[in-house]
Design a protein around this motif. Structure first.
Motif, PDB file in Angstrom:
ATOM      1  N   PHE A  15     -53.237 -16.013   9.449  1.00 53.86           N
ATOM      2  CA  PHE A  15     -53.587 -17.400   9.756  1.00 53.86           C
ATOM      3  C   PHE A  15     -54.842 -17.883   9.016  1.00 53.86           C
ATOM      4  CE2 PHE A  15     -55.370 -14.744  13.222  1.00 53.86           C
ATOM      5  CZ  PHE A  15     -56.713 -15.080  13.138  1.00 53.86           C
ATOM      6  N   GLY A  40     -54.427 -22.571  17.197  1.00 52.31           N
ATOM      7  CA  GLY A  40     -55.189 -22.820  15.966  1.00 52.31           C
ATOM      8  C   GLY A  40     -56.144 -23.988  16.129  1.00 52.31           C
ATOM      9  N   LYS A  53     -64.354 -28.507  17.085  1.00 49.02           N
ATOM     10  CA  LYS A  53     -63.483 -28.440  15.911  1.00 49.02           C
ATOM     11  C   LYS A  53     -62.839 -29.796  15.599  1.00 49.02           C
ATOM     12  CE  LYS A  53     -62.477 -23.510  16.508  1.00 49.02           C
ATOM     13  NZ  LYS A  53     -61.426 -22.455  16.414  1.00 49.02           N
ATOM     14  N   HIS A  77     -65.322 -23.469  18.886  1.00 47.82           N
ATOM     15  CA  HIS A  77     -65.627 -22.086  18.510  1.00 47.82           C
ATOM     16  C   HIS A  77     -66.797 -21.615  19.353  1.00 47.82           C
ATOM     17  CE1 HIS A  77     -66.700 -18.581  16.093  1.00 47.82           C
ATOM     18  NE2 HIS A  77     -67.941 -19.004  16.187  1.00 47.82           N
ATOM     19  N   GLY A  78     -66.819 -20.337  19.682  1.00 43.86           N
ATOM     20  CA  GLY A  78     -67.993 -19.727  20.312  1.00 43.86           C
ATOM     21  C   GLY A  78     -68.229 -18.359  19.714  1.00 43.86           C
ATOM     22  N   TYR A  89     -65.463 -17.797   8.208  1.00 44.50           N
ATOM     23  CA  TYR A  89     -64.396 -16.976   8.810  1.00 44.50           C
ATOM     24  C   TYR A  89     -64.024 -15.766   7.945  1.00 44.50           C
ATOM     25  CZ  TYR A  89     -63.536 -20.431  12.498  1.00 44.50           C
ATOM     26  OH  TYR A  89     -63.655 -21.257  13.599  1.00 44.50           O
ATOM     27  N   THR A  92     -58.719 -17.936  23.691  1.00 46.45           N
ATOM     28  CA  THR A  92     -58.428 -18.537  22.376  1.00 46.45           C
ATOM     29  C   THR A  92     -57.195 -19.425  22.441  1.00 46.45           C
ATOM     30  OG1 THR A  92     -59.364 -16.574  21.332  1.00 46.45           O
ATOM     31  CG2 THR A  92     -58.008 -17.979  19.944  1.00 46.45           C
TER      32      THR A  92
HETATM   33  P1  CMP Z   1     -62.379 -19.096  16.746  1.00 44.28           P
HETATM   34  O1  CMP Z   1     -63.089 -18.721  18.004  1.00 44.28           O
HETATM   35  O2  CMP Z   1     -62.961 -20.225  15.971  1.00 44.28           O
HETATM   36  O3  CMP Z   1     -62.315 -17.817  15.783  1.00 44.28           O
HETATM   37  C1  CMP Z   1     -61.195 -17.524  14.962  1.00 44.28           C
HETATM   38  C2  CMP Z   1     -60.132 -18.541  15.082  1.00 44.28           C
HETATM   39  O4  CMP Z   1     -58.902 -18.197  14.513  1.00 44.28           O
HETATM   40  C3  CMP Z   1     -59.812 -18.793  16.528  1.00 44.28           C
HETATM   41  O5  CMP Z   1     -60.880 -19.477  17.126  1.00 44.28           O
HETATM   42  C4  CMP Z   1     -58.486 -19.525  16.455  1.00 44.28           C
HETATM   43  O6  CMP Z   1     -58.642 -20.922  16.348  1.00 44.28           O
HETATM   44  C5  CMP Z   1     -57.924 -18.989  15.151  1.00 44.28           C
HETATM   45  N1  CMP Z   1     -56.741 -18.193  15.428  1.00 44.28           N
HETATM   46  C6  CMP Z   1     -56.686 -17.037  16.100  1.00 44.28           C
HETATM   47  N2  CMP Z   1     -55.428 -16.594  16.142  1.00 44.28           N
HETATM   48  C7  CMP Z   1     -54.669 -17.507  15.494  1.00 44.28           C
HETATM   49  C8  CMP Z   1     -53.293 -17.613  15.196  1.00 44.28           C
HETATM   50  N3  CMP Z   1     -52.428 -16.662  15.594  1.00 44.28           N
HETATM   51  N4  CMP Z   1     -52.880 -18.692  14.498  1.00 44.28           N
HETATM   52  C9  CMP Z   1     -53.766 -19.621  14.098  1.00 44.28           C
HETATM   53  N5  CMP Z   1     -55.094 -19.562  14.333  1.00 44.28           N
HETATM   54  C10 CMP Z   1     -55.533 -18.523  15.034  1.00 44.28           C
END
Ligand code: CMP
Length: 140
Positions: free
Chosen positions: A59, A112, A11, A117-118, A51, A93
């Motif tokens: 978010f 965030g 990212k 990402h996976g 997404y 996460t």
């Molecule tokens: P990712 O695996 O890319 O998939 C969804 C993404 O949303 C996650 O990683 C986080 O980076 C993001 N995410 C999840 N929860 C939150 C949150 N509460 N605030 C901001 N970003 C979030």
């Protein structure tokens, strides 16, 4: 064969922080083969499409703005049990909850801006690979 592939993005936070090489090294050391790789910048629309399952979340705006804010590195990884093993390698996460030694524990800034990402299932891995790569860009 789909069960042996996952999709990842390094990212914008981890790219900006200079961690591309270290993250790719961890991926290789864990036994994944990189079968596709590209550095690119997502448009806001492309990030929103990627997404889309999160579009009702609070978010969503923050997430898609962040993911389009700078370059990323997208990759397709091959290994037995790729989806589950890659999620173990990257950690939770929230990097504060990620196990020691995982990619997020080592390189992520916060929930965030969490470095990588996976894919979360074989079905989504196939969708995400196709969203970012043409068949001619995959070198299995
Ligand atoms: P990712 O695996 O890319 O998939 C969804 C993404 O949303 C996650 O990683 C986080 O980076 C993001 N995410 C999840 N929860 C939150 C949150 N509460 N605030 C901001 N970003 C979030």
């Amino acid at each position: 064969m789909a069960g042996n592939r996952t999709f990842t993005m390094i990212k914008p936070d981890a790219v900006a922080d200079g961690h591309i090489g270290a993250i790719l090294a961890k991926i290789n050391e864990a036994g994944f083969r990189i079968v596709a790789l590209k550095m690119t910048q997502l448009s806001k629309k492309k990030a929103e499409g990627f997404y889309a399952v999160h579009q009702e979340r609070r978010f969503f705006e923050e997430l898609t703005s962040f993911m389009s804010s700078g370059p990323i590195v997208a990759a397709v990884l091959e290994k037995d049990n790729a989806v589950a093993d890659f999620r173990t390698l990257i950690g939770a996460t929230d990097p504060a909850k990620a196990a020691p030694g995982t990619i997020r524990a080592l390189f992520a800034r916060n929930m965030g801006e969490n470095a990588v990402h996976g894919s979360d299932s074989d079905e989504n891995a196939a969708i995400e690979v196709a969203y970012h790569f043409a068949v001619t860009e995959l070198f299995a």
